[in-house]
Write an enzyme that holds these catalytic residues in place. Structure first.
Site, mmCIF file in Angstrom:
data_model
loop_
_atom_site.group_PDB
_atom_site.id
_atom_site.type_symbol
_atom_site.label_atom_id
_atom_site.label_comp_id
_atom_site.label_asym_id
_atom_site.label_seq_id
_atom_site.Cartn_x
_atom_site.Cartn_y
_atom_site.Cartn_z
ATOM 1 C CB SER A 1 -0.915 0.023 1.223
ATOM 2 O OG SER A 1 -1.541 1.295 1.288
ATOM 3 C CG ASP B 1 -5.254 2.647 0.899
ATOM 4 O OD1 ASP B 1 -6.237 1.891 0.814
ATOM 5 O OD2 ASP B 1 -4.134 2.270 1.272
ATOM 6 C CG MET C 1 -8.432 7.562 2.614
ATOM 7 S SD MET C 1 -7.672 7.490 4.246
ATOM 8 C CE MET C 1 -6.788 5.924 4.121
ATOM 9 C CG MET D 1 -11.979 -2.514 4.832
ATOM 10 S SD MET D 1 -10.436 -2.161 3.958
ATOM 11 C CE MET D 1 -9.428 -1.426 5.248
ATOM 12 C CG ASP E 1 -6.509 -2.637 3.011
ATOM 13 O OD1 ASP E 1 -5.456 -2.385 3.636
ATOM 14 O OD2 ASP E 1 -7.123 -1.787 2.333
HETATM 15 C C1 DX5 Z 1 -6.529 1.670 5.603
HETATM 16 C C2 DX5 Z 1 -6.131 1.396 4.178
HETATM 17 C C3 DX5 Z 1 -5.028 0.412 4.058
HETATM 18 C C4 DX5 Z 1 -3.728 0.838 4.689
HETATM 19 C C5 DX5 Z 1 -3.137 -0.389 5.281
HETATM 20 O O1 DX5 Z 1 -7.597 2.532 5.610
HETATM 21 O O2 DX5 Z 1 -7.224 0.892 3.432
HETATM 22 O O3 DX5 Z 1 -4.812 0.018 2.718
HETATM 23 O O4 DX5 Z 1 -2.808 1.367 3.776
HETATM 24 O O5 DX5 Z 1 -2.028 -0.022 5.995
HETATM 25 P P1 DX5 Z 1 -1.401 -1.018 7.061
HETATM 26 O O6 DX5 Z 1 -0.916 -2.220 6.288
HETATM 27 O O7 DX5 Z 1 -0.323 -0.229 7.665
HETATM 28 O O8 DX5 Z 1 -2.489 -1.391 8.030
HETATM 29 ZN ZN ZN Z 2 -6.751 0.011 1.373
#
Ligand code: DX5
Ligand code: ZN
Length: 221
Positions: free
Chosen positions: A12, A39, A41, A142, A180
């Protein structure tokens, strides 16, 4: 452990160097990794902001050939599908939680030439996406509440993976099952045993001292 797919790592970029995302993407590509998780947001669906379609387009212009696994954490993803497809996404995943026409949006993603995925927050039961399983290339479970990297993995999501994997088997479907949030080598083994085949790793990947060994270990799951 019944996935029709071999294990795949999707680092990621959220955990990469935001002052030099192209370099972080290149580091991933130079290891021979094929996927990059992006990602997005919007400060509404999740309480954080990252980057936008122009960032993906810039990574393409910088020469990235990685498979862009695009995770839209947006309250109105249907408004941005076209922009991400144009910017270079290969797969676009949308959350089930906001109210919009999920099936039509998934179909639109495919019509734009991308693969499509549906995403479930930890608090959303597997049953919520069950009617859409025939319409997706990927299901993303998730394993943290989305919004931030570096959170602890939620082991209580394993039964959800098992349930979705069981449906995949029963219906002879072929979607990928991705996890994820807080993924590392140890819990990836548990997720793999529960049916996951696609592993997003932000913090654990970018903090790994020996990224080549880290990547090789995922390939051997
Ligand atoms: C969280 C994201 C993830 C994030 C994961 O909202 O969707 O993709 O990058 O990061 P780690 O692996 O550090 O939990
Ligand atoms: Zn993600």
């Amino acid at each position: 452990m019944s996935s029709p797919h071999s294990a795949l790592l999707a680092p990621s970029l959220l955990a990469g160097d935001h002052a030099n995302l192209a370099a972080s993407a290149r580091l991933v590509e130079d290891l021979g990794v094929k996927w990059l998780h992006l990602d997005l947001m919007d400060g509404h669906f999740v309480p954080n902001l990252t980057f936008g379609p122009e960032t993906l387009a810039a990574l393409r212009r910088a020469g990235s050939k990685l498979f862009f696994d695009t995770h839209l954490m947006l309250a109105e993803p249907q408004r941005y599908i076209e922009a991400f497809a144009k910017a270079g996404s290969n797969l676009i995943s949308i959350h089930i939680e906001p109210a919009y026409d999920h099936r039509a949006t998934l179909a639109r993603i495919r019509a734009l030439g991308c693969q499509c995925g549906i995403v479930l927050n930890p608090g959303t039961p597997a049953a919520a996406l069950e009617p859409l399983l025939d319409a997706v290339d990927l299901v993303l479970v998730m394993t943290v509440q989305p919004g931030f990297g570096g959170q602890p993995f939620r082991r209580d999501m394993l039964p959800k993976l098992q349930q979705i994997d069981a449906w995949r088997r029963e219906r002879r479907l072929n979607f990928r099952l991705e996890v994820d949030g807080g993924i590392d080598l140890t819990n990836a083994i548990e997720c793999h045993a529960a049916g996951a085949d696609t592993f997003v790793a932000g913090t654990s990947f970018f903090k790994a001292g020996d990224k080549s060994a880290f990547t090789a270990a995922f390939a051997k799951l």
